[in-house]
Design an enzyme around this catalytic site. Structure first.
Site, PDB file in Angstrom:
ATOM      1  N   HIS A 226      -3.806   2.805   1.470  1.00 10.28           N
ATOM      2  CA  HIS A 226      -4.348   2.742   2.828  1.00 10.28           C
ATOM      3  C   HIS A 226      -5.493   3.735   2.996  1.00 10.28           C
ATOM      4  O   HIS A 226      -5.596   4.701   2.262  1.00 10.28           O
ATOM      5  CB  HIS A 226      -3.295   3.190   3.856  1.00 10.28           C
ATOM      6  CG  HIS A 226      -2.013   2.464   3.844  1.00 10.28           C
ATOM      7  ND1 HIS A 226      -1.717   1.478   4.749  1.00 10.28           N
ATOM      8  CD2 HIS A 226      -0.907   2.608   3.070  1.00 10.28           C
ATOM      9  CE1 HIS A 226      -0.485   1.034   4.535  1.00 10.28           C
ATOM     10  NE2 HIS A 226       0.034   1.698   3.512  1.00 10.28           N
ATOM     11  N   TYR A 227      -6.303   3.516   4.027  1.00 11.04           N
ATOM     12  CA  TYR A 227      -7.087   4.627   4.564  1.00 11.04           C
ATOM     13  C   TYR A 227      -6.507   4.987   5.923  1.00 11.04           C
ATOM     14  O   TYR A 227      -5.874   4.158   6.594  1.00 11.04           O
ATOM     15  CB  TYR A 227      -8.584   4.346   4.608  1.00 11.04           C
ATOM     16  CG  TYR A 227      -9.107   3.203   5.444  1.00 11.04           C
ATOM     17  CD1 TYR A 227      -8.669   2.951   6.751  1.00 11.04           C
ATOM     18  CD2 TYR A 227     -10.121   2.394   4.949  1.00 11.04           C
ATOM     19  CE1 TYR A 227      -9.191   1.927   7.510  1.00 11.04           C
ATOM     20  CE2 TYR A 227     -10.655   1.352   5.702  1.00 11.04           C
ATOM     21  CZ  TYR A 227     -10.177   1.132   6.979  1.00 11.04           C
ATOM     22  OH  TYR A 227     -10.699   0.118   7.727  1.00 11.04           O
ATOM     23  N   THR A 228      -6.734   6.253   6.333  1.00 10.95           N
ATOM     24  CA  THR A 228      -6.127   6.733   7.578  1.00 10.95           C
ATOM     25  C   THR A 228      -6.898   6.279   8.812  1.00 10.95           C
ATOM     26  O   THR A 228      -6.336   6.210   9.906  1.00 10.95           O
ATOM     27  CB  THR A 228      -6.083   8.269   7.594  1.00 10.95           C
ATOM     28  OG1 THR A 228      -7.425   8.763   7.412  1.00 10.95           O
ATOM     29  CG2 THR A 228      -5.168   8.797   6.496  1.00 10.95           C
TER      30      THR A 228
ATOM     31  N   GLU B  17      -1.637   7.185   1.761  1.00 14.98           N
ATOM     32  CA  GLU B  17      -2.735   7.200   2.738  1.00 14.98           C
ATOM     33  C   GLU B  17      -3.881   8.046   2.196  1.00 14.98           C
ATOM     34  O   GLU B  17      -3.683   9.184   1.754  1.00 14.98           O
ATOM     35  CB  GLU B  17      -2.267   7.816   4.066  1.00 14.98           C
ATOM     36  CG  GLU B  17      -1.394   6.900   4.914  1.00 14.98           C
ATOM     37  CD  GLU B  17      -2.185   5.873   5.734  1.00 14.98           C
ATOM     38  OE1 GLU B  17      -3.434   5.863   5.660  1.00 14.98           O
ATOM     39  OE2 GLU B  17      -1.527   5.077   6.436  1.00 14.98           O
TER      40      GLU B  17
ATOM     41  N   HIS C  65      -3.545  -2.343   1.802  1.00 19.07           N
ATOM     42  CA  HIS C  65      -2.888  -2.761   3.034  1.00 19.07           C
ATOM     43  C   HIS C  65      -3.402  -4.141   3.468  1.00 19.07           C
ATOM     44  O   HIS C  65      -2.649  -4.981   3.955  1.00 19.07           O
ATOM     45  CB  HIS C  65      -3.141  -1.715   4.128  1.00 19.07           C
ATOM     46  CG  HIS C  65      -2.156  -1.772   5.252  1.00 19.07           C
ATOM     47  ND1 HIS C  65      -2.254  -0.965   6.352  1.00 19.07           N
ATOM     48  CD2 HIS C  65      -1.051  -2.539   5.441  1.00 19.07           C
ATOM     49  CE1 HIS C  65      -1.238  -1.257   7.179  1.00 19.07           C
ATOM     50  NE2 HIS C  65      -0.507  -2.190   6.649  1.00 19.07           N
TER      51      HIS C  65
ATOM     52  N   ASP D 115      -7.915  -2.163   5.376  1.00 21.21           N
ATOM     53  CA  ASP D 115      -7.926  -0.984   4.509  1.00 21.21           C
ATOM     54  C   ASP D 115      -7.269  -1.253   3.152  1.00 21.21           C
ATOM     55  O   ASP D 115      -6.386  -2.106   3.081  1.00 21.21           O
ATOM     56  CB  ASP D 115      -7.262   0.217   5.220  1.00 21.21           C
ATOM     57  CG  ASP D 115      -5.792  -0.001   5.593  1.00 21.21           C
ATOM     58  OD1 ASP D 115      -5.449  -1.090   6.086  1.00 21.21           O
ATOM     59  OD2 ASP D 115      -4.987   0.929   5.385  1.00 21.21           O
TER      60      ASP D 115
HETATM   61 ZN   LIG Z   1      -3.085   0.922   6.309  1.00 18.49          ZN
END
Ligand SMILES: [Zn+2]
Length: 241
Positions: free
Chosen positions: A34-36, A99, A141, A151
């Site tokens: 993921h990215y935050t 993340e 994600h 993401d």
């Molecule tokens: Zn995510």
């Protein structure tokens, strides 16, 4: 708290987890990246440890490469939300969530930091080895929630992870000709590969974001068909798992 783990610099326990609910005999079998989509790692850490947010991940990697563990790997972190991959609907129970501190598409989308990737590679390598996770199950994600998520996005360097055999590489040699007679056949093949095909346009976008990031338009074309066909062929012939 200072953990005794050379790959983890910080331990900040999140209250946002529960026990994994895996079918009998099943085990951890996926990693979701993921990215935050937040302004800083500190802001992300605050959110991922706030009981009111009801979100978490096992690890957060700051842009400077600092790795924070929030949830123990054997517990179920709350990162994937409503998701689907290769028949699994409870992706949180089946996966480890990582993340990456990053502003995301909403905050000025940009390349991921080298220091962050330098920290991700050995951590991911250890996770994949410890749980014997197939390369095909190291996903973004957006792959498991194509209708809701983008993401880590088209700038995420999957090719770099693939060099270390930590995810599937983009197929380089493509079959000539058209492997699927129509879009319906393509969609069924996409589902067989792992995707939730509820929203045809969105899932094609997600597939492109992962496998042909230089051109994302949600439209099935010859190159996309050839990439999917090659991915399935490689998997069916045991060249990948
Ligand atoms: Zn995510």
């Amino acid at each position: 708290m200072m953990p005794e783990d050379e790959l983890v610099q910080r331990e900040v326990p999140s209250p946002n987890w529960n026990e994994r609910a895996l079918p009998p005999g099943a085990k951890i079998s996926m990693v979701v990246l993921h990215y935050t989509e937040m302004a800083s790692a500190d802001a992300a850490l605050a959110r991922l440890t706030d009981p009111a947010s009801e979100v978490s991940a096992h690890y957060l990697i700051a842009e400077d490469g600092t790795v924070t563990r929030l949830v123990a790997e054997d517990k179920r972190a709350w990162h994937a939300g409503a998701s689907f991959w290769r028949g699994t609907r409870d992706v949180n129970s089946a996966s480890i969530g990582i993340e990456l501190d990053h502003p995301g598409h909403a905050g000025g989308y940009r390349p991921f930091a080298d220091a962050q990737l330098d920290a991700l590679v050995p951590l991911l390598a250890r996770i994949v080895k410890a749980h014997d996770i197939p390369r095909a199950n190291v996903v973004g994600h957006s792959d498991v929630a194509p209708t809701r998520k983008t993401d880590p996005g088209e700038l995420f360097p999957w090719a770099r992870l693939a060099q270390y055999r930590l995810c599937l590489p983009r197929p380089q040699t493509l079959e000539l000709g058209d492997p699927f007679p129509n879009d319906g056949a393509f969609m069924l093949a996409l589902e067989r590969f792992g995707y939730d095909i509820t929203d045809g346009h969105k899932v094609v976008e997600a597939f492109q974001r992962r496998w042909r990031p230089e051109h994302i338009d949600g439209i099935v074309d010859g190159e996309i068909r050839a990439i999917l066909f090659q991915l399935l062929l490689d998997r069916d012939q045991g060249r990948t798992r």
